[in-house]
Design a protein around this motif. Structure first.
Motif, PDB file in Angstrom:
ATOM      1  N   GLY A 102       2.313  -0.209  -6.538  1.00  0.00           N
ATOM      2  CA  GLY A 102       2.085  -1.328  -7.444  1.00  0.00           C
ATOM      3  C   GLY A 102       3.285  -1.709  -8.282  1.00  0.00           C
ATOM      4  N   GLY A 103       4.314  -0.888  -8.256  1.00  0.00           N
ATOM      5  CA  GLY A 103       5.525  -1.185  -9.008  1.00  0.00           C
ATOM      6  C   GLY A 103       5.520  -0.713 -10.453  1.00  0.00           C
TER       7      GLY A 103
ATOM      8  N   PRO B 122      -3.950   4.784  -2.800  1.00  0.00           N
ATOM      9  CA  PRO B 122      -3.779   6.006  -3.595  1.00  0.00           C
ATOM     10  C   PRO B 122      -3.775   7.259  -2.726  1.00  0.00           C
ATOM     11  CG  PRO B 122      -6.009   5.185  -3.809  1.00  0.00           C
ATOM     12  CD  PRO B 122      -5.248   4.168  -3.021  1.00  0.00           C
ATOM     13  N   THR B 123      -3.073   8.266  -3.182  1.00  0.00           N
ATOM     14  CA  THR B 123      -2.929   9.487  -2.423  1.00  0.00           C
ATOM     15  C   THR B 123      -2.929  10.682  -3.371  1.00  0.00           C
ATOM     16  OG1 THR B 123      -1.462  10.751  -0.962  1.00  0.00           O
ATOM     17  CG2 THR B 123      -0.418   9.201  -2.487  1.00  0.00           C
TER      18      THR B 123
ATOM     19  N   SER C 240       0.796  -1.229   0.000  1.00  0.00           N
ATOM     20  CA  SER C 240       0.000   0.000   0.000  1.00  0.00           C
ATOM     21  C   SER C 240       0.828   1.280   0.000  1.00  0.00           C
ATOM     22  CB  SER C 240      -0.930   0.033   1.221  1.00  0.00           C
ATOM     23  OG  SER C 240      -1.905  -0.979   1.144  1.00  0.00           O
ATOM     24  N   TYR C 241       2.147   1.129   0.004  1.00  0.00           N
ATOM     25  CA  TYR C 241       3.006   2.308   0.132  1.00  0.00           C
ATOM     26  C   TYR C 241       4.077   2.356  -0.938  1.00  0.00           C
ATOM     27  CZ  TYR C 241       0.933   3.067   4.691  1.00  0.00           C
ATOM     28  OH  TYR C 241       0.052   3.304   5.713  1.00  0.00           O
ATOM     29  N   ALA C 242       4.322   3.579  -1.436  1.00  0.00           N
ATOM     30  CA  ALA C 242       5.518   3.771  -2.237  1.00  0.00           C
ATOM     31  C   ALA C 242       6.734   3.524  -1.350  1.00  0.00           C
ATOM     32  CB  ALA C 242       5.551   5.188  -2.796  1.00  0.00           C
TER      33      ALA C 242
ATOM     34  N   ARG D 237      10.260  -4.068  -6.858  1.00  0.00           N
ATOM     35  CA  ARG D 237       9.681  -4.598  -5.622  1.00  0.00           C
ATOM     36  C   ARG D 237       8.928  -5.887  -5.912  1.00  0.00           C
ATOM     37  NH1 ARG D 237       6.094   0.036  -3.406  1.00  0.00           N
ATOM     38  NH2 ARG D 237       5.489  -1.530  -1.841  1.00  0.00           N
ATOM     39  N   ASP D 238       8.825  -6.717  -4.874  1.00  0.00           N
ATOM     40  CA  ASP D 238       8.044  -7.941  -4.935  1.00  0.00           C
ATOM     41  C   ASP D 238       7.057  -7.868  -3.772  1.00  0.00           C
ATOM     42  OD1 ASP D 238       6.961 -10.500  -4.765  1.00  0.00           O
ATOM     43  OD2 ASP D 238       8.813 -11.467  -5.362  1.00  0.00           O
ATOM     44  N   ASN D 239       5.827  -7.495  -4.056  1.00  0.00           N
ATOM     45  CA  ASN D 239       4.850  -7.305  -2.985  1.00  0.00           C
ATOM     46  C   ASN D 239       4.458  -8.620  -2.317  1.00  0.00           C
ATOM     47  OD1 ASN D 239       4.869  -4.532  -3.272  1.00  0.00           O
ATOM     48  ND2 ASN D 239       2.992  -4.442  -4.491  1.00  0.00           N
ATOM     49  N   ALA D 240       4.583  -9.722  -3.023  1.00  0.00           N
ATOM     50  CA  ALA D 240       4.278 -11.015  -2.420  1.00  0.00           C
ATOM     51  C   ALA D 240       5.316 -11.386  -1.360  1.00  0.00           C
ATOM     52  CB  ALA D 240       4.223 -12.095  -3.489  1.00  0.00           C
ATOM     53  N   LYS D 241       6.528 -10.859  -1.522  1.00  0.00           N
ATOM     54  CA  LYS D 241       7.615 -11.156  -0.582  1.00  0.00           C
ATOM     55  C   LYS D 241       7.919  -9.994   0.355  1.00  0.00           C
ATOM     56  CE  LYS D 241       9.967 -14.454  -3.627  1.00  0.00           C
ATOM     57  NZ  LYS D 241      11.252 -14.788  -4.315  1.00  0.00           N
TER      58      LYS D 241
END
Length: 129
Positions: free
Chosen positions: A54-55, A104-105, A31-33, A72-76
C-alpha cells in the motif's frame, strides 16, 4: 509473465541526485511489497529498500537512510527510488524486485535478496567526478 523494467540510471557527480523508475507488469502490482537491490560487479547482491503493497511502510539499509526514498504509484504499476546526496560508493547496478509473498502476509517485509522472487535487468548508476 512477470516483467520489471528499470530506467533512470546514469552518470552523476558526488552529491547529485537521480530518480529511478521500475515499470511492472504480469502480476497484481498493488498486492506485493516491492524493493530495490544493487550489485557491484564481482560483489554480492545488496538489498537497498522495500515498500509495502500500500505504500505506507518503507525500510532502508542503514547506508542509504536519509538519502534515498522509495515510493510507488499503484495506479501506474510503477516503483520509484529517489537517490539524493549520492556518494561514489553508491555506484552499482540497481534492480527492482518483487516480494515473494502476496500481502497481507504473516511473513515479515522482504529485506534480503532471497525474500524477492523476480528481479529486473537493472539500470546502472555511476557516481564519479
Amino acid at each position: 509473465q512477470v516483467q520489471l523494467v528499470e530506467s533512470g540510471g546514469g552518470l552523476v557527480q558526488p552529491g547529485g541526485s537521480l530518480r529511478l523508475s521500475c515499470a511492472a507488469s504480469g502480476f497484481t502490482f498493488s498486492s506485493y511489497a516491492m524493493g530495490w537491490v544493487r550489485q557491484v560487479q564481482g560483489k554480492e547482491l545488496e538489498w537497498v529498500a522495500t515498500i509495502n503493497s500500500g505504500g505506507s511502510n518503507t525500510y532502508y539499509v542503514d547506508s542509504v537512510k536519509g538519502r534515498f526514498t522509495i515510493s510507488r504509484d499503484n495506479a501506474k504499476n510503477t516503483l520509484y527510488l529517489q537517490l539524493n546526496s549520492l556518494k561514489t560508493e553508491d555506484t552499482a547496478m540497481y534492480s527492482c524486485a518483487k516480494g515473494a509473498n502476496q500481502e497481507p502476509t504473516r511473513y515479515p517485509p522482504p529485506t534480503r535478496p532471497l525474500d524477492f522472487d523476480y528481479w529486473g535487468r537493472g539500470t546502472q548508476v555511476t557516481v564519479s567526478s
